[in-house]
Design an enzyme around this catalytic site. Sequence first.
Site, short mmCIF file in Angstrom:
data_model
loop_
_atom_site.label_atom_id
_atom_site.label_comp_id
_atom_site.label_asym_id
_atom_site.label_seq_id
_atom_site.Cartn_x
_atom_site.Cartn_y
_atom_site.Cartn_z
N GLU A 312 39.27 6.21 75.18
CA GLU A 312 40.13 5.26 76.28
C GLU A 312 38.74 4.74 77.56
O GLU A 312 39.44 4.76 78.57
CB GLU A 312 41.16 5.51 76.99
C1 ACM Z 1 43.78 10.53 73.24
O1 ACM Z 1 44.96 10.55 72.33
N1 ACM Z 1 43.70 9.48 73.74
C2 ACM Z 1 42.69 11.17 72.29
#
Ligand code: ACM
Length: 678
Positions: A312
């Site tokens: 992310e």
């Molecule tokens: C995640 O759930 N961002 C690895």
Amino acid sequence: MRNLLLVPALLLGLLATAQPQSQLNLMPTPSSVQTGTGQLLIDRSFSVAVTGSHDASLDRGIQSFMAQLSAETGILFRSKPDAAKPALTIHADHGRQQIQKLGEDESYELTITASGAALTAPTPLGVVHGLQTFLQLVQASTNGFAVPVVTIKDQPRFPWRGLLIDVSRHFIPIDVMKRNLDGMAAVKMNVLHWHLSDDQGFRVESRQFPKLHGMGSEGLYYTQDQIRDFISYAHDRGIRVIPEFDMPGHSGSWFAGYPELASNPGTYNFEPGGPDSVTDPTQEATYKFLDKFIGEMAKLFPDAYFHIGGDEVNGKHWDANPKIQAFIHAHGMKNNQDLQAYFNQRLQKILTKYHKTMVGWDEILHPDLPKTIVVQSWRGQESLAAAARQGYSGLLSFGYYLDLMWPAARHYAVDPMSGAASSLGPEEKSRILGGEACMWAEWITPENIDSHIWPRNAVVAERLWSPQETKDVDSMYARLDAVSLHLERLGLTHRSAKLHMLHRMAGTAEITALRLLADVVEPIKDYTRWDDSKGPIDFHAPLNRLIDAVYPESDVARRFRDLVQKYVQSGFKDQAAETQIKTLLVAWRDNDAKLKPLLGQSFLLQEAVPLSENLAAVAGAGLQSLDYLDISQPSPDSWRTQQLTLLDQAKTRKADLLLMVVAPIQQLVEASGNPKKR
Ligand code: ACM
């Protein structure tokens, strides 16, 4: 008063699943089980002898086995057992590695006869697993506590069977972590993935960079001594500990003490950090820092694998920084993904220098990285297959996110070799190492973490240990009920915490009516709670509402659903099922009147008023449907329309909770329109 006392006992009795005698309450299911007749009694003289390889870790393992056997039976075993007549003989062919390795032999054989038991294994790792199997076999019989005569040959399907615990969003103290290791060992999981840093907190003492934990947490972090002790505790239980320091994203807490690492210079606090905070990968100082930091952590965490996160990274702060954009340009990179790949390559070299293998979330998959890294799939099963096809080892976590509040059966249905992976060739498949359940901690505290991990995590453990054909959902739930009780006896609090929390909300000792309601609701699913929390989450807000106390999956609702199914499938002829359904519906219909006064007197319970009213109303609709079915008269269309409107409304969330008995009641209402018994 009489009714009040009678109802819970009745309900419990009604909903108890009859356990087929032939089924052993083992989870995970062993690869081979041969049952026999008879049993080995466990009495006060029970003792263990060890032949073959022997070390201090095994001795501690046997000590904790005896303590657990005591918890299973209530028997106070003698501290100096009669070594001449051991009931259980343990033999390991050779010792185990000082630092547990991926793929070490974990197999064991357990042979129980009426006169004694033998546990043999190539290494003490198999002994650790075999002892847990033995404990799960212990049951009260008419003659006393006993284990059945059986021969079990067992080995795991996958070498990597993990649980991730996020301790950044909410700090989880070491004793709570340890009891979760006990739970993992009970279901033969062998990797604790410790998500130690994120925007909301940096949870490890760093002596090289003391401002990491000093300013990156609210004083809640693990000392290095605590970590060493924890790793040794895990090692005794056959569990590897893999640290995750998430970077370059999810790293806001680092910048509280070291803002010079950030891509967007400014003032940082360990919360909320924000999803955009990301390390600056263009400056050499970053790599100097990381070299020193990873060097320190590589010593503290002895496992060969080291998780660098990598998920992310939205790149907003990279886009906003002209210096970073110029770097991208100057190095002929196309985009932020290329920049992250560059960062990962630099990071990978540092890890190699400290003899560590890199693990990262599926975003790190990039052809520039060497094939030695491990990719952890969380965004879908496709990325696991893609990684395996490209020559990378992989782990599956997609489908195993315990924070999504899914029922156990939904996790159970996901297999690392299913979906996109099913089309892989044998060599590609061999790159799939296993998987990990994930307990992200946005809505988790030390008080309710156990009930959000257990017992559901046990079905992920089974998926990763047992043969792929182990799929029967009814068998899974029947065994899960037994394993859940077993886990609580081992010290987990997934069942008891709910009661403590309900008592606190109610402020009274008498909570029968509140339990009746709490037992038929579940939290809203997926990330709805997060999505709906307007603005950033307040991580210091108390998590003491009904939604925080109830189980992610309602066993009562599941069994009620099965009962209604049975009744409908019998063409409304199954009288026993109907009687049980009626008893439950009457209790639910009458519950609101009993619960109302309690709900009114607590600020934490007022939000549950509509929920309780709805339970009464839908139960009433269910009872009326049964009346129509009893007299084989179709219910009037207008009545049904009215009830279905009520049910639709009752299906919607109240107090962030879902009333899980609405759907089966709707089935009864719809059936009442066509009540002909077949
Ligand atoms: C995640 O759930 N961002 C690895």
